[in-house]
Design a protein around this motif. Structure first.
Motif, PDB file in Angstrom:
ATOM      1  N   UNK A 166       0.823  -1.208   0.000  1.00 29.62           N
ATOM      2  CA  UNK A 166       0.000   0.000   0.000  1.00 29.62           C
ATOM      3  C   UNK A 166       0.856   1.256   0.000  1.00 29.62           C
ATOM      4  N   UNK A 167       1.891   1.275   0.828  1.00 36.51           N
ATOM      5  CA  UNK A 167       2.777   2.440   0.885  1.00 36.51           C
ATOM      6  C   UNK A 167       3.476   2.671  -0.451  1.00 36.51           C
ATOM      7  N   UNK A 168       3.937   1.593  -1.080  1.00 33.09           N
ATOM      8  CA  UNK A 168       4.633   1.727  -2.360  1.00 33.09           C
ATOM      9  C   UNK A 168       3.715   2.323  -3.419  1.00 33.09           C
ATOM     10  N   UNK A 169       2.473   1.829  -3.485  1.00 33.62           N
ATOM     11  CA  UNK A 169       1.537   2.316  -4.501  1.00 33.62           C
ATOM     12  C   UNK A 169       1.137   3.770  -4.247  1.00 33.62           C
ATOM     13  N   UNK A 170       0.885   4.114  -2.983  1.00 34.15           N
ATOM     14  CA  UNK A 170       0.506   5.488  -2.653  1.00 34.15           C
ATOM     15  C   UNK A 170       1.650   6.446  -2.964  1.00 34.15           C
ATOM     16  N   UNK A 171       2.868   6.070  -2.610  1.00 35.38           N
ATOM     17  CA  UNK A 171       4.019   6.948  -2.852  1.00 35.38           C
ATOM     18  C   UNK A 171       4.244   7.127  -4.348  1.00 35.38           C
ATOM     19  N   UNK A 172       4.079   6.075  -5.115  1.00 33.29           N
ATOM     20  CA  UNK A 172       4.260   6.180  -6.566  1.00 33.29           C
ATOM     21  C   UNK A 172       3.230   7.133  -7.171  1.00 33.29           C
ATOM     22  N   UNK A 173       2.004   7.069  -6.679  1.00 29.37           N
ATOM     23  CA  UNK A 173       0.934   7.916  -7.218  1.00 29.37           C
ATOM     24  C   UNK A 173       1.059   9.366  -6.772  1.00 29.37           C
ATOM     25  N   UNK A 174       1.414   9.574  -5.506  1.00 29.71           N
ATOM     26  CA  UNK A 174       1.252  10.903  -4.899  1.00 29.71           C
ATOM     27  C   UNK A 174       2.520  11.470  -4.271  1.00 29.71           C
ATOM     28  N   UNK A 175       3.582  10.696  -4.182  1.00 30.00           N
ATOM     29  CA  UNK A 175       4.806  11.031  -3.442  1.00 30.00           C
ATOM     30  C   UNK A 175       4.519  11.254  -1.962  1.00 30.00           C
ATOM     31  N   UNK A 176       3.492  10.589  -1.442  1.00 36.00           N
ATOM     32  CA  UNK A 176       3.165  10.648  -0.019  1.00 36.00           C
ATOM     33  C   UNK A 176       3.370   9.271   0.602  1.00 36.00           C
ATOM     34  N   UNK A 177       3.891   9.243   1.820  1.00 39.31           N
ATOM     35  CA  UNK A 177       3.978   8.015   2.614  1.00 39.31           C
ATOM     36  C   UNK A 177       3.227   8.284   3.909  1.00 39.31           C
ATOM     37  N   UNK A 178       1.947   7.925   3.958  1.00 37.37           N
ATOM     38  CA  UNK A 178       1.090   8.340   5.079  1.00 37.37           C
ATOM     39  C   UNK A 178       1.548   7.804   6.432  1.00 37.37           C
ATOM     40  N   UNK A 179       1.552   8.691   7.439  1.00 36.85           N
ATOM     41  CA  UNK A 179       1.836   8.268   8.809  1.00 36.85           C
ATOM     42  C   UNK A 179       0.812   7.248   9.293  1.00 36.85           C
ATOM     43  N   UNK A 180      -0.401   7.303   8.739  1.00 33.45           N
ATOM     44  CA  UNK A 180      -1.455   6.377   9.151  1.00 33.45           C
ATOM     45  C   UNK A 180      -1.076   4.922   8.880  1.00 33.45           C
ATOM     46  N   UNK A 181      -0.139   4.692   7.972  1.00 31.75           N
ATOM     47  CA  UNK A 181       0.364   3.336   7.708  1.00 31.75           C
ATOM     48  C   UNK A 181       1.790   3.197   8.228  1.00 31.75           C
ATOM     49  N   UNK A 182       2.607   4.195   7.974  1.00 34.53           N
ATOM     50  CA  UNK A 182       4.023   4.140   8.339  1.00 34.53           C
ATOM     51  C   UNK A 182       4.239   3.907   9.834  1.00 34.53           C
ATOM     52  N   UNK A 183       3.579   4.717  10.662  1.00 34.58           N
ATOM     53  CA  UNK A 183       3.821   4.626  12.103  1.00 34.58           C
ATOM     54  C   UNK A 183       3.309   3.323  12.722  1.00 34.58           C
ATOM     55  N   UNK A 184       2.072   2.872  12.398  1.00 35.47           N
ATOM     56  CA  UNK A 184       1.667   1.556  12.919  1.00 35.47           C
ATOM     57  C   UNK A 184       2.581   0.429  12.469  1.00 35.47           C
ATOM     58  N   UNK A 185       3.118   0.533  11.236  1.00 36.93           N
ATOM     59  CA  UNK A 185       4.028  -0.503  10.753  1.00 36.93           C
ATOM     60  C   UNK A 185       5.297  -0.537  11.602  1.00 36.93           C
ATOM     61  N   UNK A 186       5.812   0.632  11.959  1.00 38.31           N
ATOM     62  CA  UNK A 186       7.000   0.694  12.814  1.00 38.31           C
ATOM     63  C   UNK A 186       6.724   0.102  14.186  1.00 38.31           C
ATOM     64  N   UNK A 187       5.648   0.541  14.825  1.00 40.16           N
ATOM     65  CA  UNK A 187       5.350   0.062  16.180  1.00 40.16           C
ATOM     66  C   UNK A 187       4.966  -1.413  16.190  1.00 40.16           C
ATOM     67  N   UNK A 188       4.313  -1.872  15.132  1.00 45.17           N
ATOM     68  CA  UNK A 188       3.979  -3.295  15.059  1.00 45.17           C
ATOM     69  C   UNK A 188       5.251  -4.133  14.955  1.00 45.17           C
ATOM     70  N   UNK A 189       6.250  -3.632  14.206  1.00 47.75           N
ATOM     71  CA  UNK A 189       7.521  -4.351  14.107  1.00 47.75           C
ATOM     72  C   UNK A 189       8.222  -4.457  15.442  1.00 47.75           C
ATOM     73  N   UNK A 190       8.225  -3.354  16.210  1.00 55.42           N
ATOM     74  CA  UNK A 190       8.847  -3.382  17.536  1.00 55.42           C
ATOM     75  C   UNK A 190       8.074  -4.287  18.493  1.00 55.42           C
TER      76      UNK A 190
END
Length: 309
Positions: A166-190
Motif C-alpha cells: 500500500x505504501x509503495x503504490x501510494x508513494x508512486x501515485x502521490x509522493x506521499x507516505x502516510x503516517x497512518x500506515x508508516x507509524x503503525x508498521x513501525x510500532x507493530x515491528x517493535x
C-alpha cells in the motif's frame, strides 16, 4: 499444530485471503491520500480564516488579509458540504459515471474479469491497477506461507507485506507516505520483536534507529550541499519500519538495492520523458521493493551477497 490450522495457513488459503486484502488495499490506496488532502485543506482554510492573525503573521495590509480570510472561510464552508469520504464509506463507485458497484462487481479479481475490465453501466475502462494489486497481494500471501510455513507468525508477515504494498503504490501515485500506515508498521515491528515473534528486540530497536537516522543524515547532507530536498520524511519512517521488522544489518542492503533500481528506473523514465514535475522518482516504492527482496531471500543469503556472512 492441528490439520485445520495448517490448512487455513496454507498457501492456497492465504492466497485467496490475499486477493480479498488486495481489494481492500485498492480502496486504501485511492482514498487515503484524498482524505489526507481534504484534512490539510480544511486545517489550512480554518487557520487562514482569521484576518487579524493572518495580517499579523504575514505582515500584510489588514484589508488584503480580510479578503483572503473571507475566501478561506468560503472554502472551509464548501469543504464541510462535501459528502463524507472514509475508507469504508461511501461504497465503491465507477469514477466516470458514479455507478455504485454491486457485490458481485466488487469481488476480488473475478468482478473485474466478469465485467471485462469495463463499467457495467457506462462501459468506461476499469484500470488494470485494481486486479494487479489484488493479484500481487494474493501472490505475496501465498509466497509468505511457503517462506515461513503454516504458523501464526506468517499472518504477521502478511500484514507487513500488505502495508508495504500500500505504501509503495501510494508513494508512486502521490509522493506521499502516510503516517497512518508508516507509524503503525513501525510500532507493530517493535511489538512483534518484543513478543519474540520475529527478530531479537535489540536488533529491531537498533534497526529502527539506524533506518531513520541514516536517511535523515543523507537528507540534511544533500540539503546543505545543494539547498534542495532529496527525499521526504516519510522515507525516513519507512526505512525505520523496515529496520524494526528486518533488523539493522538489512538497512544497507535495502538502501543499496533501492538506490540502484531507483536510479535505473529514473534514467529510463527520463529517456522516455516520463518524469513527473520536479524531475524525480519517489524513493518509497524502491525501499519497499528492497524490503521484499530481503524478506524472501533471508538475512544469511543477503549477507552472503555482500560478503559479510
Amino acid at each position: 499444530m492441528s490439520a485445520e490450522i495448517e490448512f487455513l495457513l496454507s498457501p492456497w488459503v492465504l492466497g485467496v485471503l490475499g486477493l480479498c486484502v488486495g481489494s481492500f488495499l485498492n480502496v486504501v490506496i485511492h482514498r487515503l491520500p484524498l482524505m489526507m488532502e481534504r484534512q490539510w485543506l480544511a486545517e489550512a482554510a480554518h487557520t487562514l480564516s482569521d484576518g487579524t492573525e493572518l495580517a499579523r503573521a504575514a505582515a500584510c495590509p489588514k484589508a488584503e488579509a480580510d479578503k483572503l480570510a473571507a475566501a478561506c472561510t468560503n472554502l472551509s464552508t464548501q469543504l464541510e458540504k462535501l459528502p463524507h469520504l472514509g475508507i469504508s464509506t461511501p461504497r465503491s463507485r465507477c469514477p466516470s459515471c458514479g455507478h455504485q458497484l454491486a457485490w458481485h462487481e466488487n469481488m476480488p479479481l473475478l468482478g473485474w474479469l466478469r465485467l471485462g475490465g469495463k463499467c457495467s453501466k457506462c462501459k468506461s475502462a476499469i484500470s488494470m491497477r485494481y486486479p494487479l494489486i489484488e493479484l500481487a497481494t494474493g501472490a505475496l500471501f501465498a509466497a509468505l506461507s511457503w517462506r515461513f510455513g503454516a504458523q501464526p507468525t506468517t499472518l504477521l508477515w502478511c500484514g507487513f507485506a500488505a502495508a508495504l504494498l500500500a505504501l509503495a503504490a501510494i508513494d508512486w501515485d502521490t509522493t506521499l507516505l502516510p503516517d497512518a500506515i508508516n507509524q503503525p508498521l513501525l510500532w507493530a515491528g517493535l511489538a512483534a520483536a518484543l513478543l519474540g515473534y520475529t527478530i531479537p528486540l535489540d536488533a529491531a530497536m537498533i534497526g529502527a534507529l539506524v533506518g531513520y537516522l541514516s536517511l535523515w543524515s543523507i537528507y540534511w547532507l544533500f540539503k546543505l550541499l545543494t539547498g534542495k530536498e532529496g527525499m521526504g520524511y516519510g522515507d525516513f519512517k519507512l526505512l525505520a519500519a523496515l529496520g524494526a521488522w528486518l533488523g539493522w544489518q538489512m538497512i544497507l542492503p535495502i538502501v543499496l538495492g533501492a538506490s540502484l533500481i531507483g536510479a535505473i528506473v529514473g534514467i529510463g523514465m527520463k529517456m522516455n520523458a516520463k518524469l513527473r514535475e520536479g524531475r524525480y522518482v519517489p524513493f518509497g516504492p524502491f525501499l519497499a521493493g528492497g524490503g521484499f527482496v530481503v524478506l524472501f531471500a533471508g538475512a544469511p543469503r543477503v549477507l552472503g551477497w555482500l560478503g559479510w556472512a
